[in-house]
Design an enzyme around this catalytic site. Structure first.
Site, PDB file in Angstrom:
ATOM      1  N   ARG A  51       7.466 -12.206  35.437  1.00  0.00           N
ATOM      2  CA  ARG A  51       6.856 -11.301  36.409  1.00  0.00           C
ATOM      3  C   ARG A  51       6.077 -12.032  37.500  1.00  0.00           C
ATOM      4  NH1 ARG A  51       7.516  -8.836  31.979  1.00  0.00           N
ATOM      5  NH2 ARG A  51       6.602 -10.701  31.114  1.00  0.00           N
ATOM      6  N   THR A  52       5.217 -12.948  37.105  1.00  0.00           N
ATOM      7  CA  THR A  52       4.324 -13.541  38.099  1.00  0.00           C
ATOM      8  C   THR A  52       5.115 -14.345  39.122  1.00  0.00           C
ATOM      9  OG1 THR A  52       2.622 -13.648  36.405  1.00  0.00           O
ATOM     10  CG2 THR A  52       2.219 -14.908  38.395  1.00  0.00           C
ATOM     11  N   LYS A  81       7.076 -37.566  34.484  1.00  0.00           N
ATOM     12  CA  LYS A  81       7.010 -39.023  34.684  1.00  0.00           C
ATOM     13  C   LYS A  81       5.574 -39.525  34.647  1.00  0.00           C
ATOM     14  CE  LYS A  81      10.848 -38.725  37.969  1.00  0.00           C
ATOM     15  NZ  LYS A  81      11.186 -38.895  39.390  1.00  0.00           N
ATOM     16  N   ARG A 102       0.685 -22.220  38.585  1.00  0.00           N
ATOM     17  CA  ARG A 102       0.434 -21.846  37.178  1.00  0.00           C
ATOM     18  C   ARG A 102       0.454 -23.130  36.362  1.00  0.00           C
ATOM     19  NH1 ARG A 102       2.980 -17.136  33.490  1.00  0.00           N
ATOM     20  NH2 ARG A 102       1.489 -16.005  34.773  1.00  0.00           N
ATOM     21  N   HIS A 130      -6.345 -15.416  35.223  1.00  0.00           N
ATOM     22  CA  HIS A 130      -5.100 -15.008  35.877  1.00  0.00           C
ATOM     23  C   HIS A 130      -5.496 -13.963  36.929  1.00  0.00           C
ATOM     24  CE1 HIS A 130      -1.057 -14.067  36.658  1.00  0.00           C
ATOM     25  NE2 HIS A 130      -0.583 -13.867  35.445  1.00  0.00           N
TER      26      HIS A 130
HETATM   27  C1  NCD Z   1       0.599 -12.878  31.136  1.00  0.00           C
HETATM   28  C2  NCD Z   1       0.307 -14.353  31.302  1.00  0.00           C
HETATM   29  O1  NCD Z   1       1.195 -15.144  31.558  1.00  0.00           O
HETATM   30  O2  NCD Z   1      -0.868 -14.662  31.204  1.00  0.00           O
HETATM   31  N1  NCD Z   1       1.733 -12.399  31.716  1.00  0.00           N
HETATM   32  C3  NCD Z   1       1.739 -12.110  33.043  1.00  0.00           C
HETATM   33  O3  NCD Z   1       1.530 -12.960  33.865  1.00  0.00           O
HETATM   34  N2  NCD Z   1       1.958 -10.843  33.396  1.00  0.00           N
HETATM   35  C4  NCD Z   1       0.334 -12.354  29.795  1.00  0.00           C
HETATM   36  C5  NCD Z   1       0.913 -13.051  28.610  1.00  0.00           C
HETATM   37  O4  NCD Z   1       1.618 -14.033  28.694  1.00  0.00           O
HETATM   38  O5  NCD Z   1       0.640 -12.538  27.520  1.00  0.00           O
END
Ligand code: NCD
Length: 314
Positions: A51-52, A81, A102, A130
Site C-alpha cells: 500500500r505505502t 555492499k 522506508r 509511520h
Molecule cells: C503497516 C506498516 O508497514 O507499518 N502497513 C502499512 O503501511 N499500511 C502496518 C503493518 O505492517 O502492520
C-alpha cells in the site's frame, strides 16, 4: 512544511491545510494532473510494502512527476555492499527532487534528513513511526465523523511496535476532547513515551485489561497487526485480539473499524461486508492524502507559489 519525518512536529493548521487540498483532489483529480511535471521523486524502500509504496508512486504520477524506485533496497541496492544510509541519501538526492524513505531503523528518517538537500518523507521507520499512514487515518476519521474533535478511539493489537498506531496517536492528539482506549496483550502495551505524550496533550488514555472493557459506543476501533518481524518472543497470546462478526456485534451501529492493513488474520473476512468496516476505503485515502502532502511540501520547499494564503486554515 519542508519534510514529514515525524507526526510530532506537524501543527494542526498544517494538517488541516493538507486535508483541504486532499478534499479538493478528491473532488477533481484532473486539476492536479500536471501540477509537478518535470520533477522526479525517489521511493527508497528497505522494508516490504504494498500500500505505502504503490500509493506513493501512484500519487507521484497523478501529480505529473516521474518516479524512480528501489524496492527491497536492503537486498537489491548498495546497502547490500555495505553503503550507509547517509551515503545512499547523498547519492539519490542528486537524482531526485524528493526522497520517500522506508527503513528498518527507528532513527532512519532523522538520519536521512541530517544529510539531505531535498525533502524527505518518512514512509515507515522500523518500530517507530509511520506518519503518512497517520495522515490518512485521521483523514478517514474526519471523513466518517465529519470532525475529529471529541473522537473516542480504541487502539488494539501491537501497541509497542505498531508504528502506524504511534503516528496516528500523535496526530489525533492535535485535536480537542480525544479519548483513547488501549488494548493489547502483555508485552505489547503502548510504551510509556506515548502515554506521557498523550497525557501532555490532554488526551485521555485508558488501558483496557480485557476486550470487553472497550465501551460499545466507541467511535472507532483501530486494529493492528502484531509485528512478528520485530518481536523475539513469538509465543504471545493474541487470540483475544482477533475481531470477527461475533465479537464485533457488541459495538454500536456507528462504531467504525479501521486497520492500516495488512490485517493478516486480525480481522476475519466475515466482517468485510459490515458497513462499519472501512479499512479498504481507509487504504484508498492514501492517494488524496499523499498527493496533497507531496504537493504541499513541494510548494513550500521549491517556492512554487501554488498554495495561496486564502487556502490556509490557520
Ligand atoms: C503497516 C506498516 O508497514 O507499518 N502497513 C502499512 O503501511 N499500511 C502496518 C503493518 O505492517 O502492520
Amino acid at each position: 512544511m519542508k519534510n514529514f519525518i515525524t507526526a510530532e512536529k506537524i501543527t494542526r493548521g498544517e494538517l488541516e491545510d493538507i486535508y483541504t487540498i486532499a478534499d479538493d483532489i478528491k473532488r477533481d483529480k484532473n486539476k492536479y494532473r500536471t501540477a509537478l511535471s518535470g520533477y522526479v521523486i525517489a521511493t527508497l524502500f528497505y522494508e516490504p510494502s504494498t500500500r505505502t509504496r504503490l500509493s506513493f508512486e501512484s500519487s507521484i504520477q497523478r501529480l505529473g512527476a516521474a518516479v524512480i524506485s528501489t524496492e527491497n533496497a536492503r537486498e537489491n541496492a548498495s546497502a547490500k555492499k555495505g553503503e550507509s544510509l547517509e551515503d545512499t541519501i547523498r547519492i539519490v538526492q542528486g537524482y531526485s527532487d524528493m526522497i520517500i524513505l522506508r527503513h528498518f531503523d527507528v532513527h532512519s528518517a532523522e538520519r536521512a534528513l541530517s544529510v539531505a538537500k531535498v525533502p524527505i518523507i518518512n514512509a515507515g521507520s522500523g518500530g517507530g513511526e509511520h506518519p503518512t499512514q497517520g495522515l490518512l487515518d485521521i483523514y478517514t476519521i474526519r471523513e466518517y465523523r465529519g470532525k475529529v474533535d471529541g473522537t473516542s478511539i480504541a487502539v488494539m493489537g501491537d501497541l509497542k511496535y505498531g508504528r502506524t498506531a504511534h503516528s496516528m496517536l500523535k496526530l489525533i492528539s492535535l485535536y480537542d476532547g480525544i479519548t483513547v482506549y488501549g488494548f493489547s496483550v502483555k508485552g505489547l502495551e503502548l510504551p510509556d513515551y506515548y502515554k506521557d505524550f498523550l497525557a501532555a496533550k490532554k488526551v485521555k488514555y485508558i488501558e483496557c485489561k480485557a476486550f470487553t472493557d472497550i465501551p460499545t459506543d466507541v467511535n472507532f476501533i483501530y486494529q493492528t497487526r502484531v509485528q512478528t518481524e520485530r518481536i523475539e518472543d513469538a509465543d504471545l497470546k493474541i487470540e483475544e485480539m482477533i475481531l470477527n462478526k461475533e465479537n464485533f456485534a457488541r459495538f454500536s451501529d456507528s462504531t467504525y473499524l479501521l486497520h492500516p492493513l495488512p490485517r493478516v488474520d486480525k480481522i476475519a473476512s466475515d466482517l468485510d461486508d459490515d458497513k462499519r468496516s472501512i479499512y479498504f476505503n481507509q487504504a484508498h485515502n492514501g492517494i488524496p492524502t499523499r498527493m496533497a502532502l507531496i504537493y504541499y511540501i513541494f510548494n513550500d520547499f521549491y517556492n512554487l507559489g501554488v498554495i495561496h494564503a486564502d487556502k490556509r486554515t490557520k
